[in-house]
Design an enzyme around this catalytic site. Structure first.
Site, mmCIF file in Angstrom:
data_model
loop_
_atom_site.group_PDB
_atom_site.id
_atom_site.type_symbol
_atom_site.label_atom_id
_atom_site.label_comp_id
_atom_site.label_asym_id
_atom_site.label_seq_id
_atom_site.Cartn_x
_atom_site.Cartn_y
_atom_site.Cartn_z
ATOM 1 N N ARG A 99 -6.946 12.093 -5.159
ATOM 2 C CA ARG A 99 -8.153 11.427 -4.680
ATOM 3 C C ARG A 99 -9.298 12.422 -4.460
ATOM 4 O O ARG A 99 -10.468 12.062 -4.559
ATOM 5 C CB ARG A 99 -7.792 10.693 -3.390
ATOM 6 C CG ARG A 99 -8.827 9.848 -2.788
ATOM 7 C CD ARG A 99 -9.147 8.621 -3.609
ATOM 8 N NE ARG A 99 -10.066 7.823 -2.819
ATOM 9 C CZ ARG A 99 -11.343 8.120 -2.651
ATOM 10 N NH1 ARG A 99 -11.872 9.162 -3.269
ATOM 11 N NH2 ARG A 99 -12.106 7.371 -1.878
ATOM 12 N N TYR A 121 -15.070 -11.497 -0.552
ATOM 13 C CA TYR A 121 -15.751 -10.216 -0.825
ATOM 14 C C TYR A 121 -16.986 -10.427 -1.701
ATOM 15 O O TYR A 121 -18.026 -9.801 -1.508
ATOM 16 C CB TYR A 121 -14.795 -9.224 -1.499
ATOM 17 C CG TYR A 121 -13.760 -8.687 -0.542
ATOM 18 C CD1 TYR A 121 -14.061 -7.622 0.307
ATOM 19 C CD2 TYR A 121 -12.497 -9.252 -0.442
ATOM 20 C CE1 TYR A 121 -13.127 -7.138 1.217
ATOM 21 C CE2 TYR A 121 -11.556 -8.784 0.454
ATOM 22 C CZ TYR A 121 -11.877 -7.723 1.280
ATOM 23 O OH TYR A 121 -10.966 -7.257 2.183
ATOM 24 N N ASP A 168 -6.385 -2.724 -7.650
ATOM 25 C CA ASP A 168 -6.988 -3.350 -6.470
ATOM 26 C C ASP A 168 -7.295 -4.809 -6.767
ATOM 27 O O ASP A 168 -7.560 -5.159 -7.927
ATOM 28 C CB ASP A 168 -8.275 -2.620 -6.052
ATOM 29 C CG ASP A 168 -8.637 -2.958 -4.611
ATOM 30 O OD1 ASP A 168 -8.133 -2.271 -3.695
ATOM 31 O OD2 ASP A 168 -9.388 -3.927 -4.389
ATOM 32 N N ARG A 200 -3.348 6.662 0.973
ATOM 33 C CA ARG A 200 -3.846 7.905 1.561
ATOM 34 C C ARG A 200 -2.904 8.596 2.528
ATOM 35 O O ARG A 200 -3.120 9.753 2.874
ATOM 36 C CB ARG A 200 -5.187 7.635 2.262
ATOM 37 C CG ARG A 200 -6.325 7.495 1.286
ATOM 38 C CD ARG A 200 -7.532 6.881 1.945
ATOM 39 N NE ARG A 200 -7.195 5.535 2.378
ATOM 40 C CZ ARG A 200 -8.075 4.670 2.897
ATOM 41 N NH1 ARG A 200 -9.315 5.027 3.081
ATOM 42 N NH2 ARG A 200 -7.685 3.463 3.242
ATOM 43 N N ARG A 210 0.817 -1.221 0.000
ATOM 44 C CA ARG A 210 0.000 0.000 0.000
ATOM 45 C C ARG A 210 0.844 1.262 0.000
ATOM 46 O O ARG A 210 0.448 2.271 0.593
ATOM 47 C CB ARG A 210 -0.904 0.060 1.245
ATOM 48 C CG ARG A 210 -2.143 -0.764 1.186
ATOM 49 C CD ARG A 210 -3.200 -0.135 0.272
ATOM 50 N NE ARG A 210 -4.246 -1.107 0.045
ATOM 51 C CZ ARG A 210 -5.342 -1.211 0.799
ATOM 52 N NH1 ARG A 210 -5.572 -0.378 1.770
ATOM 53 N NH2 ARG A 210 -6.212 -2.149 0.541
HETATM 54 O O1 CP3 Z 1 0.087 -1.614 -2.472
HETATM 55 C C1 CP3 Z 1 -0.156 -0.706 -3.295
HETATM 56 O O2 CP3 Z 1 0.188 0.488 -3.152
HETATM 57 C C2 CP3 Z 1 -0.836 -1.139 -4.578
HETATM 58 C C3 CP3 Z 1 -2.245 -0.988 -4.638
HETATM 59 C C4 CP3 Z 1 -3.167 -1.854 -3.796
HETATM 60 C C5 CP3 Z 1 -4.387 -1.355 -3.275
HETATM 61 N N1 CP3 Z 1 -5.091 -2.393 -2.738
HETATM 62 C C6 CP3 Z 1 -4.819 0.056 -3.361
HETATM 63 C C7 CP3 Z 1 -5.910 0.535 -2.495
HETATM 64 C C8 CP3 Z 1 -3.104 -3.210 -3.475
HETATM 65 C C9 CP3 Z 1 -1.996 -4.224 -3.730
HETATM 66 C C10 CP3 Z 1 -4.328 -3.533 -2.824
HETATM 67 C C11 CP3 Z 1 -4.670 -4.897 -2.391
HETATM 68 C C12 CP3 Z 1 -5.943 -5.142 -1.702
HETATM 69 N N2 CP3 Z 1 -7.146 -4.528 -1.892
HETATM 70 C C13 CP3 Z 1 -6.141 -6.178 -0.746
HETATM 71 C C14 CP3 Z 1 -5.098 -7.176 -0.316
HETATM 72 C C15 CP3 Z 1 -4.109 -6.585 0.613
HETATM 73 C C16 CP3 Z 1 -4.633 -6.308 1.980
HETATM 74 O O3 CP3 Z 1 -4.743 -5.128 2.322
HETATM 75 O O4 CP3 Z 1 -4.918 -7.273 2.698
HETATM 76 C C17 CP3 Z 1 -7.477 -6.122 -0.324
HETATM 77 C C18 CP3 Z 1 -8.121 -7.028 0.693
HETATM 78 C C19 CP3 Z 1 -8.105 -5.078 -1.069
HETATM 79 C C20 CP3 Z 1 -9.526 -4.656 -1.012
HETATM 80 C C21 CP3 Z 1 -9.675 -3.271 -0.551
HETATM 81 N N3 CP3 Z 1 -9.300 -2.166 -1.271
HETATM 82 C C22 CP3 Z 1 -10.216 -2.835 0.675
HETATM 83 C C23 CP3 Z 1 -10.725 -3.752 1.774
HETATM 84 C C24 CP3 Z 1 -10.159 -1.453 0.672
HETATM 85 C C25 CP3 Z 1 -10.749 -0.537 1.698
HETATM 86 C C26 CP3 Z 1 -9.893 -0.380 2.874
HETATM 87 C C27 CP3 Z 1 -9.195 0.934 2.830
HETATM 88 O O5 CP3 Z 1 -7.983 0.970 3.081
HETATM 89 O O6 CP3 Z 1 -9.894 1.924 2.547
HETATM 90 C C28 CP3 Z 1 -9.534 -1.041 -0.533
HETATM 91 C C29 CP3 Z 1 -9.261 0.353 -0.939
HETATM 92 C C30 CP3 Z 1 -7.885 0.687 -1.419
HETATM 93 N N4 CP3 Z 1 -7.081 -0.127 -2.176
HETATM 94 C C31 CP3 Z 1 -7.219 1.944 -1.236
HETATM 95 C C32 CP3 Z 1 -5.993 1.854 -1.924
HETATM 96 C C33 CP3 Z 1 -4.963 2.928 -2.090
HETATM 97 C C34 CP3 Z 1 -7.789 3.161 -0.513
HETATM 98 C C35 CP3 Z 1 -8.843 3.748 -1.383
HETATM 99 C C36 CP3 Z 1 -9.106 5.212 -1.160
HETATM 100 O O7 CP3 Z 1 -8.358 6.061 -1.667
HETATM 101 O O8 CP3 Z 1 -10.133 5.520 -0.545
#
Ligand code: CP3
Length: 336
Positions: free
Chosen positions: A36, A147, A72, A27, A23
């Site tokens: 964003r 999911y 994602d 944010r 990640r």
């Molecule tokens: O790592 C990176 O920088 C690459 C991008 C990346 C994102 N999500 C961007 C993201 C990667 C590799 C993921 C993987 C991901 N996404 C997983 C597996 C890793 C983990 O965290 O266990 C999962 C379960 C998801 C599903 C997901 N996406 C959720 C549950 C959420 C909401 C939680 C949150 O942090 O808000 C996301 C959103 C998400 N994915 C964001 C980002 C940058 C935040 C979105 C925003 O800007 O509001």
């Protein structure tokens, strides 16, 4: 091109360990929040120009040794037509969750290939501008399915586990289809230029050992066999440290360790030809900077001399992490 990450994935790195952070484009970065404010998260995932731009943000700001594609794990379920949106403060929402074997049957006719073109376009725009290796990724079948069945994030995966236990045949059919989709997505990313991939089994820790073998590892094994011959594969099975010996048997090029496990002990059981990634507790980044340095040095000492060590967190970076902590961490590892 810096090759530390690729060297480490071959267990041939003779200099300091490479560092990247799960990640890392998120944010906690003001540059990310500025973009964003203008786009929804899904818009950012769908537009090739934004994919390319956001993937690079942390590399430009902090100089990590690898980039991870901005995307994602839920873009595959979205491509399968279950409907996806993200709600601020809630997280992902699947609009038409799967309820039955019939719902699975409907998914089977959908071909991924024309539905993820924007990811390929993003990688093609990005690649010529990067001076570090690019990591692609996908969600593991079980994590994606959770999911799709729960309809979003869930504390206990009750519906998913009930389905898995009461109708294993259709659950296996779903896993098998998602494994094929994951393979197709990774192959597309590899053809477009990613040099390594990570598979996220973020909810492995919800399963009992026997369930994990049957419903998760069987499919991860299939993905590793098909993809590991093309580029190095890193497996991240969060919450499954008790099954590290079985994770090793799948023979990925690298395993990513969550922050519950003791890296020094992990080092004793992982073969010297397999890379080890991890496992700083992401919350350490919210502590004072001298603590960040101390905890990073502890890991660096535990892994000293390991030619396949990749510094990373035990899970994704959280939005409340101060930018200075990330800077401090990167400096600490890169000056080691
Ligand atoms: O790592 C990176 O920088 C690459 C991008 C990346 C994102 N999500 C961007 C993201 C990667 C590799 C993921 C993987 C991901 N996404 C997983 C597996 C890793 C983990 O965290 O266990 C999962 C379960 C998801 C599903 C997901 N996406 C959720 C549950 C959420 C909401 C939680 C949150 O942090 O808000 C996301 C959103 C998400 N994915 C964001 C980002 C940058 C935040 C979105 C925003 O800007 O509001």
């Amino acid at each position: 091109m810096k090759t530390l990450l690729l060297d480490a994935l071959q267990c041939r790195n003779k200099s300091r360990p490479p560092i990247w952070l799960m990640r890392q484009a998120g944010r906690y970065m003001p540059e990310y929040r500025a973009l964003r404010a203008k786009h929804s998260f899904l818009e950012m995932c769908h537009q090739p120009e934004l994919i390319a731009e956001i993937t690079q943000l942390p590399i430009r700001a902090f100089g990590m040794d690898a980039a991870i594609l901005f995307s994602d794990i839920l873009v595959i379920p979205e491509a399968l037509g279950v409907g996806l949106r993200f709600e601020d403060g809630v997280g992902p929402i699947i609009e038409r969750p799967l309820n039955s074997a019939q719902d699975v049957a409907k998914l089977l006719s959908i071909d991924m290939h024309d539905r993820l073109n924007y990811v390929v376009d993003g990688i093609r725009l990005l690649k010529p501008t990067l001076n570090v290796p690019l990591i692609g990724f996908c969600g593991a079948p079980f994590t994606m399915a959770s999911y799709m069945i729960e309809g979003g994030s869930s504390r206990d995966l009750r519906k998913t586990k009930q389905w898995m236990l009461s109708d294993p045949t259709s659950f296996h059919q779903l896993m098998d289809h998602l494994a094929e989709c994951a393979i197709a997505s990774l192959e597309m990313q590899i053809d477009a230029g990613v040099q390594a991939v990570q598979i996220f089994e973020s909810w492995a820790g919800m399963l009992a050992c026997a369930q994990l073998r049957e419903f998760s590892f069987a499919y991860l094994d299939k993905i590793v066999k098909r993809i590991g011959t093309k580029v190095p594969v890193i497996l991240f099975c969060r919450g499954a440290s008790s099954l590290i010996p079985e994770t090793i048997k799948m023979n990925p090029q690298g395993i990513s360790i969550d922050w519950n496990a003791d890296l020094a002990a992990v080092r004793q059981i992982v073969p010297p030809t397999m890379a080890i990634q991890g496992n700083l507790d992401p919350h350490v980044l919210c502590a004072p900077l001298h603590v960040v340095r101390k905890e990073a040095k502890r890991l660096l000492e535990e892994m000293r001399g390991h030619p396949g060590y990749i510094f990373n967190l035990g899970h994704g970076i959280t939005p409340d992490v101060p930018v200075d902590a990330v800077k401090t961490l990167i400096e600490c590892v890169q000056n080691h």
